[in-house]
Each structure stands twice: as C-alpha cells, then as structure tokens.
Write an enzyme that holds these catalytic residues in place. Structure first.
Site, PDB file in Angstrom:
ATOM      1  N   ASP A   1      65.994  17.000  44.763  1.00 41.85           N
ATOM      2  CA  ASP A   1      65.202  16.159  45.791  1.00 41.85           C
ATOM      3  C   ASP A   1      65.500  14.579  46.004  1.00 41.85           C
ATOM      4  O   ASP A   1      64.999  14.155  45.037  1.00 41.85           O
ATOM      5  CB  ASP A   1      63.782  16.726  45.820  1.00 41.85           C
ATOM      6  CG  ASP A   1      62.821  16.333  46.805  1.00 41.85           C
ATOM      7  OD1 ASP A   1      63.317  15.612  47.847  1.00 41.85           O
ATOM      8  OD2 ASP A   1      61.677  16.519  47.068  1.00 41.85           O
TER       9      ASP A   1
ATOM     10  N   CYS B   1      62.488  23.484  52.756  1.00 40.75           N
ATOM     11  CA  CYS B   1      62.106  22.656  51.597  1.00 40.75           C
ATOM     12  C   CYS B   1      60.608  22.292  51.398  1.00 40.75           C
ATOM     13  O   CYS B   1      59.775  23.095  52.011  1.00 40.75           O
ATOM     14  CB  CYS B   1      62.953  21.395  51.449  1.00 40.75           C
ATOM     15  SG  CYS B   1      62.673  20.325  52.982  1.00 40.75           S
TER      16      CYS B   1
ATOM     17  N   ARG C   1      65.555  17.473  52.742  1.00 43.47           N
ATOM     18  CA  ARG C   1      66.569  18.574  52.527  1.00 43.47           C
ATOM     19  C   ARG C   1      66.830  19.328  53.744  1.00 43.47           C
ATOM     20  O   ARG C   1      67.847  19.611  54.124  1.00 43.47           O
ATOM     21  CB  ARG C   1      66.523  19.018  51.193  1.00 43.47           C
ATOM     22  CG  ARG C   1      66.562  18.141  49.972  1.00 43.47           C
ATOM     23  CD  ARG C   1      66.005  18.741  48.688  1.00 43.47           C
ATOM     24  NE  ARG C   1      64.718  18.963  48.881  1.00 43.47           N
ATOM     25  CZ  ARG C   1      63.761  19.567  47.912  1.00 43.47           C
ATOM     26  NH1 ARG C   1      64.400  20.083  46.936  1.00 43.47           N
ATOM     27  NH2 ARG C   1      62.549  19.813  48.231  1.00 43.47           N
TER      28      ARG C   1
HETATM   29  P1  4NP Z   1      62.109  17.458  51.194  1.00 44.66           P
HETATM   30  O1  4NP Z   1      61.368  15.981  50.515  1.00 44.66           O
HETATM   31  O2  4NP Z   1      61.139  18.624  50.656  1.00 44.66           O
HETATM   32  O3  4NP Z   1      63.597  17.541  50.859  1.00 44.66           O
HETATM   33  O4  4NP Z   1      61.649  17.034  52.598  1.00 44.66           O
HETATM   34  C1  4NP Z   1      60.246  15.655  50.157  1.00 44.66           C
HETATM   35  C2  4NP Z   1      59.600  14.905  51.056  1.00 44.66           C
HETATM   36  C3  4NP Z   1      57.951  14.659  50.960  1.00 44.66           C
HETATM   37  C4  4NP Z   1      57.482  14.992  49.774  1.00 44.66           C
HETATM   38  C5  4NP Z   1      58.133  15.761  48.733  1.00 44.66           C
HETATM   39  C6  4NP Z   1      59.546  16.012  49.043  1.00 44.66           C
HETATM   40  N1  4NP Z   1      56.356  14.649  49.602  1.00 44.66           N
HETATM   41  O5  4NP Z   1      55.893  14.727  48.590  1.00 44.66           O
HETATM   42  O6  4NP Z   1      55.761  13.923  50.534  1.00 44.66           O
END
Ligand code: 4NP
Length: 154
Positions: free
Chosen positions: A123, A7, A13
């Site tokens: 997300d 991800c 995720r």
């Molecule tokens: P992930 O969610 O891709 O599911 O781990 C996110 C976690 C952090 C960020 C974006 C999505 N961020 O912009 O820091």
C-alpha cells in the site's frame, strides 16, 4: 468476463489496477468489463490519489475520471472475478459479503503472478512517491498475468 479490483480506499491501488487492466483489455480487443471498489468508506466519491493519477499518466493511462466507491455484497454476484489487492482486503470482502461470499470468485491478485505465495500489493498510501511507481510496476505485471491466465489460447 467481468472483473472487479478491490483495495481499502479505492484511491491508490485498485484505481491503478482498473486503469491498467482496462488498457490491456482495450488493446487486445477483449470484451471484458473492469471496475474497482474499496472496502472502506473514507474516500467515497473522490478521484484517485494524485500520485496514482500521475504514475498512470506517465504510462499513457488516464484514470482521472474514476470515483471511489465502496465494495458491496451484490458485487460478488455481478462480477465473475473479484481480485483483492491484499490479504486484509480479502478478509474485509468476506466480512462485507457475508453469506454471498464465494471463494471461487474472490482471489488475491498477486496469486496470478506468484501462486501459493499469498503476496500483497504494497500500500503506497503511507509513503512517498516511489511507492506509487513500485505499485504500478507490480500491478502492471499482475494484470498482464490476468490476461494470460484468463484468455483462451488457440
Ligand atoms: P488504497 O490505499 O487502499 O490503495 O486506496 C489507501 C487509501 C486510503 C487509506 C488507506 C489505504 N486510508 O486509510 O484512508
């Protein structure tokens, strides 16, 4: 079978996808290796988001030992399948893996459940707690489909 879940941050995720698929693999006695990574560098070295840890724990899965790492081009060679949890992630995997990109190995995870629909796992990062429960449910169903789709039936 070596499977990598990817991800953006590797804290919401894909840690769930790693934990859920590992749990299913263990319960079935399969010899699969499951790992996860993120395309961005913001959270490298961090444990999964507390709400991802919480929802996993509510389902009897401990993901607290995981630490975020960044996806690297060599992952394409080292894994049999690289599942992107969303389309923007798939684009970034293409970018980061450059000439090593292999379209046969890199797939959208949700295609396992809904082929041809190009769906994303939403997300939960920007929203409240129920988003993590929703993400858990859909990832759990997709991981079950992965087991069904990649286990040789006798
Ligand atoms: P992930 O969610 O891709 O599911 O781990 C996110 C976690 C952090 C960020 C974006 C999505 N961020 O912009 O820091």
């Amino acid at each position: 079978m070596k499977i990598l879940m990817v991800c953006l941050g590797n804290i919401c995720r894909s840690p769930l996808a790693e934990g859920i698929l590992q749990d299913k693999v263990k319960k079935r006695g399969l010899q699969w290796i499951v790992d996860s990574a993120g395309t961005e560098r913001y959270h490298i070295g961090e444990p999964p988001h507390p709400l991802s840890q919480k929802v996993a724990s509510q389902h009897g899965i401990d993901i607290s030992h995981q630490r975020a790492r960044r996806f690297k081009a060599a992952d394409i060679d080292q894994f049999d399948i690289v599942f992107a949890l969303a389309k923007d992630v798939l684009e970034e995997i293409k970018h980061l893996s450059a000439s090593r990109f292999n379209a046969h190995k890199v797939k959208l995870l949700m295609e396992e459940l809904y082929p041809g629909e190009e769906r994303d796992v939403p997300d939960p990062w920007y929203g409240p707690e129920p988003g993590y429960q929703d993400a858990y449910e859909i990832i759990e169903r997709a991981c079950e489909a992965v087991i069904q789709n990649y286990t040789i039936k006798v």
